[in-house]
Design an enzyme around this catalytic site. Structure first.
Site, mmCIF file in Angstrom:
data_model
loop_
_atom_site.group_PDB
_atom_site.id
_atom_site.type_symbol
_atom_site.label_atom_id
_atom_site.label_comp_id
_atom_site.label_asym_id
_atom_site.label_seq_id
_atom_site.Cartn_x
_atom_site.Cartn_y
_atom_site.Cartn_z
ATOM 1 N N HIS A 283 0.863 -1.193 0.000
ATOM 2 C CA HIS A 283 0.000 0.000 0.000
ATOM 3 C C HIS A 283 0.892 1.234 0.000
ATOM 4 O O HIS A 283 1.267 1.763 1.043
ATOM 5 C CB HIS A 283 -0.916 -0.044 1.233
ATOM 6 C CG HIS A 283 -1.940 1.054 1.260
ATOM 7 N ND1 HIS A 283 -3.093 0.991 2.034
ATOM 8 C CD2 HIS A 283 -2.002 2.251 0.623
ATOM 9 C CE1 HIS A 283 -3.798 2.087 1.870
ATOM 10 N NE2 HIS A 283 -3.146 2.884 1.028
ATOM 11 N N HIS B 150 1.224 4.803 -2.542
ATOM 12 C CA HIS B 150 0.807 5.594 -3.713
ATOM 13 C C HIS B 150 2.054 6.289 -4.233
ATOM 14 O O HIS B 150 2.680 7.062 -3.499
ATOM 15 C CB HIS B 150 -0.236 6.637 -3.312
ATOM 16 C CG HIS B 150 -1.457 6.037 -2.690
ATOM 17 N ND1 HIS B 150 -2.597 5.775 -3.397
ATOM 18 C CD2 HIS B 150 -1.699 5.620 -1.415
ATOM 19 C CE1 HIS B 150 -3.506 5.237 -2.600
ATOM 20 N NE2 HIS B 150 -2.991 5.134 -1.387
ATOM 21 N N HIS C 56 -9.547 0.720 -1.268
ATOM 22 C CA HIS C 56 -9.514 1.415 0.018
ATOM 23 C C HIS C 56 -10.924 1.349 0.607
ATOM 24 O O HIS C 56 -11.913 1.670 -0.081
ATOM 25 C CB HIS C 56 -9.154 2.884 -0.162
ATOM 26 C CG HIS C 56 -7.708 3.167 -0.411
ATOM 27 N ND1 HIS C 56 -6.987 2.564 -1.401
ATOM 28 C CD2 HIS C 56 -6.844 4.011 0.227
ATOM 29 C CE1 HIS C 56 -5.734 3.031 -1.366
ATOM 30 N NE2 HIS C 56 -5.620 3.911 -0.388
ATOM 31 N N GLU D 97 -11.118 3.374 5.949
ATOM 32 C CA GLU D 97 -10.048 4.267 6.431
ATOM 33 C C GLU D 97 -10.733 5.313 7.323
ATOM 34 O O GLU D 97 -10.511 5.347 8.529
ATOM 35 C CB GLU D 97 -9.330 4.932 5.249
ATOM 36 C CG GLU D 97 -8.248 5.930 5.657
ATOM 37 C CD GLU D 97 -7.590 6.638 4.453
ATOM 38 O OE1 GLU D 97 -8.138 6.555 3.335
ATOM 39 O OE2 GLU D 97 -6.544 7.286 4.656
ATOM 40 N N ASP E 25 1.768 4.038 2.709
ATOM 41 C CA ASP E 25 0.705 4.846 2.099
ATOM 42 C C ASP E 25 1.278 5.995 1.256
ATOM 43 O O ASP E 25 1.379 5.876 0.044
ATOM 44 C CB ASP E 25 -0.260 5.358 3.167
ATOM 45 C CG ASP E 25 -1.654 5.681 2.624
ATOM 46 O OD1 ASP E 25 -1.924 5.388 1.444
ATOM 47 O OD2 ASP E 25 -2.491 6.212 3.391
ATOM 48 N N ASP E 26 1.627 7.096 1.910
ATOM 49 C CA ASP E 26 2.172 8.280 1.230
ATOM 50 C C ASP E 26 3.372 8.775 2.038
ATOM 51 O O ASP E 26 3.295 9.793 2.732
ATOM 52 C CB ASP E 26 1.093 9.374 1.141
ATOM 53 C CG ASP E 26 -0.122 8.896 0.377
ATOM 54 O OD1 ASP E 26 -0.048 8.792 -0.856
ATOM 55 O OD2 ASP E 26 -1.145 8.597 1.023
#
Ligand code: ADE
Ligand code: ZN
Length: 347
Positions: free
Chosen positions: A26, A28, A206, A209, A287-288
């Site tokens: 996961h 991005h 997703h 969340e 994630d980011d």
């Protein structure tokens, strides 16, 4: 996967977490855009930025919820214009991940963020795909791409994006669903996901969340998601927890993301340990990472320190990552052997 493994002393946990081979499922790629690269690409492409400096941009990373982050994330992605930009971005992430002993990365990209600005699908996909290929040579990391639809846009636009991606179909292994969750339930994308499954693509989404457990049920029942990205809201629904555990549906959990986006403002309250202890196939991911203050190993060391997880949890997270990955079985079994060797070395 309860393969026997030695218990490792608590003081050796940070080194163990760093050393063990891991899958990142996961991430991005647009969320790995570090402020320094934002400024470098803006200069290269002749783009004026609204922030006076790298520090000013980094200073803007104070988020109250998912949407407050997404607004900045889409704005930042505007510096990505040429195939070389996408290549440089992905290669930098993969080099950084390899330093954390990530041996496998399944990378989301958001083509609609770019095609909406007039960038060709091929520009995006060829740059990212070439970086995945070169990263295996340069850094020994296995990486593949997952095309993610933006859920704040319509299903018709997702279908159009899929059409645009068919000529480069060989360069991605699956599709996902991301962006603003609340108000955009998985049911909105039922038909386009059916089409993707018929094309032989893996499907993930997703869900849970910020959104309710009902969105996770929909992702499973309507989209037939093979993995749930985040999924941390599942703890509010006992029947859902039982199903996730029983069917071994992986959750790709992102601790520092959840902290920064105020899902669990205090990392000590994060439920990753509870998910593992309830028998779920939870994994840890970044994630980011450029926006949330840490890559894979930062996520692990911080959430372990905050919640008191032990070496058994470390084993579970790494083993789950390989179990949940879409890599070939020959690769996952080799990585699992390497995981066992690292635990033996630390014992
Ligand atoms: N796009 C990038 N990061 C995301 C996240 N955490 N949730 C939803 N969409 C995203
Ligand atoms: Zn995400």
């Amino acid at each position: 996967m309860s393969i026997p493994h030695p218990t490792i002393a608590a003081e050796r946990l940070p080194a163990l977490l760093a050393a063990m081979p891991k899958a990142e499922l996961h991430i991005h790629i647009e969320g790995s855009l570090e402020p320094e690269m934002t400024f470098a690409l803006a200069a290269r492409n002749g783009i004026a930025l609204p922030w006076p400096s790298v520090d000013a941009l980094r200073g803007a990373y104070a988020f109250t919820d998912l949407q407050s982050f997404l607004d900045l994330y889409y704005q930042g992605a505007g510096v990505l214009q040429k195939e070389e930009d996408f290549y440089d971005l992905a290669l930098a992430y993969l080099a950084r991940a390899a330093r954390d002993n990530v041996v496998r990365a399944e990378i989301f990209f958001d083509p609609q963020t770019h095609t909406a600005r007039g960038i060709a699908m091929e520009t995006v996909v060829h740059g990212l795909s070439r970086a995945c290929r070169d990263a295996r040579e340069k850094h020994g990391i296995s990486a593949q791409l997952i095309l993610s639809f933006l859920r704040h846009l319509s299903e018709r636009e997702a279908f159009e994006t899929l059409e645009q991606a068919l000529p480069v179909r060989e360069h991605f292994i699956g599709v996902g669903l991301d962006s603003s969750e609340l108000g955009h339930p998985p049911e909105k994308f039922e038909r386009v996901f059916a089409r993707c499954r018929a094309l032989g693509l893996h499907v993930v989404a997703h869900a849970g969340e910020e959104g309710p457990p009902a969105y996770i049920w929909q992702a499973l029942d309507l989209l037939k998601a093979e993995r749930i990205d985040h999924g941390v809201q599942a703890v509010h629904d006992h029947a859902l927890m039982q199903r996730l555990a029983h069917e071994r549906i992986p959750l790709t959990v992102c601790p520092l993301s959840n902290q920064k986006l105020q899902v669990f403002p205090d990392l000590r309250r994060h439920n990753l340990k509870a998910l593992l202890d309830a028998g779920l196939v939870a994994t840890a991911n970044s994630d980011d990472p450029a926006y949330f203050g840490g890559y894979m190993n930062d996520n692990l060391t911080q959430v372990f320190a905050a919640t008191g997880m032990n070496s058994h949890h470390a084993w579970q997270l790494a083993a789950h990552g390989f179990e949940a990955s879409f890599a070939d079985a020959s690769d996952t079994s080799r990585w699992r052997d390497q995981l066992g060797e690292v635990f033996e070395r630390f014992a």
